[in-house]
Structure formats: C-alpha cells, structure tokens
Enzyme design. Structure first.
Site, short mmCIF file in Angstrom:
data_model
loop_
_atom_site.label_atom_id
_atom_site.label_comp_id
_atom_site.label_asym_id
_atom_site.label_seq_id
_atom_site.Cartn_x
_atom_site.Cartn_y
_atom_site.Cartn_z
N VAL A 124 -8.39 -4.15 14.36
CA VAL A 124 -9.71 -4.47 13.83
C VAL A 124 -9.44 -4.75 12.35
O VAL A 124 -9.23 -3.83 11.57
CB VAL A 124 -10.72 -3.31 14.04
CG1 VAL A 124 -12.04 -3.63 13.36
CG2 VAL A 124 -10.92 -3.04 15.53
N PRO A 125 -9.35 -6.03 11.98
CA PRO A 125 -8.71 -6.44 10.73
C PRO A 125 -9.51 -6.20 9.44
O PRO A 125 -9.92 -7.12 8.75
CB PRO A 125 -8.47 -7.93 10.95
CG PRO A 125 -9.59 -8.35 11.84
CD PRO A 125 -9.82 -7.18 12.76
N CYS A 126 -9.64 -4.94 9.08
CA CYS A 126 -10.34 -4.60 7.84
C CYS A 126 -9.56 -5.08 6.62
O CYS A 126 -10.14 -5.23 5.53
CB CYS A 126 -10.61 -3.10 7.77
SG CYS A 126 -9.19 -2.05 8.03
N HIS A 127 -8.28 -5.38 6.78
CA HIS A 127 -7.48 -5.90 5.66
C HIS A 127 -7.94 -7.29 5.24
O HIS A 127 -7.62 -7.73 4.15
CB HIS A 127 -5.98 -5.91 6.01
CG HIS A 127 -5.63 -6.78 7.18
ND1 HIS A 127 -5.76 -6.35 8.48
CD2 HIS A 127 -5.16 -8.05 7.23
CE1 HIS A 127 -5.38 -7.33 9.29
NE2 HIS A 127 -5.01 -8.37 8.56
N ARG A 128 -8.71 -7.97 6.07
CA ARG A 128 -9.19 -9.31 5.75
C ARG A 128 -10.45 -9.30 4.90
O ARG A 128 -10.98 -10.36 4.56
CB ARG A 128 -9.43 -10.10 7.03
CG ARG A 128 -8.15 -10.33 7.83
CD ARG A 128 -8.40 -11.12 9.10
NE ARG A 128 -7.17 -11.14 9.90
CZ ARG A 128 -7.15 -11.26 11.22
NH1 ARG A 128 -8.28 -11.41 11.89
NH2 ARG A 128 -6.00 -11.24 11.87
#
Length: 161
Positions: A124-128
């Site tokens: 779940v790409p919270c880094h984006r």
C-alpha cells in the site's frame, strides 16, 4: 489460523511480512527483533505470495501488487489506504491530493495520520505521498527508504543500490 510471518532481505534492509489466513496484515521494516504478535515464522500461501511479489518489485519487474490484504484500521484509514493503492507506480501525489480524492480537502492532517499508520507499506504505497511543496515528508520506515523506493520506481537503479 493465527498470525504467521516470514522475513526477507531487501535493498532497504531486512523486512518481515505478517499475515493471517485472509491476507497480509503488516510489512515490518528495519526488523531487529521478532514480536510475539507476528506469530511463528512459517510459510503460508499469502506470505509466500507477498515475499515473491516484493522480490519482483525490488527487481523492477512488478508494478502492482495483488496479494490479499487484511490490515486492521478505522473506516477512515481504510478509505485512505484504498486511495493509496490507486497512485500509479512511479508517480507521487500530495496529502491534499488524497484528501481531495476522498472529497474532503480539510482532511489533509487526517490523511497524513492515516498514511503514517499504514501497516502494509510498499504494497500500500504510502511512500508515493509527498508534501504539497514536492518535498519528501515523514515515512515510518525512514526518509532514506522512501527516497530509495521512489528512485526505484523512477527507474534510477543506481540510486537504489
């Protein structure tokens, strides 16, 4: 079945993935010690799929994960996390962008908190999610990991090594 976990080496350090039968519950970064809540280290179909997909992601061969998810969170957190998986590989957006997608531009801080509590980072790409000014902002795994993940997705493997 109760929770189980598997550990894996990655370009951003040792990771551990935890899951129950229904799906993945956590991606742990910077693993130093195993917590009892993770359950025993034991392969399950969900954990094997998560490790395989993470390895393919780090190799630059996977852009979208499809491992089943079972993260615990409030209804608002679940809505935020559902928006995060819609951010395309290699792209970023701001916390305000996510709040706007949820229909509430005043929820920027709440989006930031939900983003920070995402238990399934990378998948779940919270880094984006970045600051409105285009700068990298907080990341539970450390800003250096966020920078490396974004570098990988931008096709800058030299920066990722």
């Amino acid at each position: 079945m109760s929770a189980r976990h598997l550990k894996m080496q990655s370009p951003i350090g040792l990771l551990a993935v935890s899951a129950v039968d229904e799906g993945l519950t956590y991606v742990h970064m910077g693993v130093e010690e195993v917590k009892d809540a993770w359950g025993p280290e034991e392969a399950t179909p969900v954990l094997e799929a998560a490790v395989d997909q993470l390895e393919a992601y780090f190799a630059g061969d996977l852009k979208e994960f499809d491992v089943p998810l079972a993260a615990a969170g409030t209804p608002f957190q679940q809505r935020v996390w559902a928006e995060l998986v819609k951010i395309p590989y290699g792209q970023t957006c701001s916390y305000l962008d996510v709040a706007n997608r949820l229909g509430d531009p005043k929820a920027v801080r709440a989006v930031g908190l939900a983003n920070g509590r995402n238990p399934i980072a990378i998948i779940v790409p919270c880094h984006r999610v970045i600051g409105a000014n285009g700068k990298l902002t907080g990341y539970a795994g450390g800003l250096w990991r966020k920078e490396r993940l974004l570098s990988l997705e931008r096709g800058e493997p030299a920066l990722f090594a």
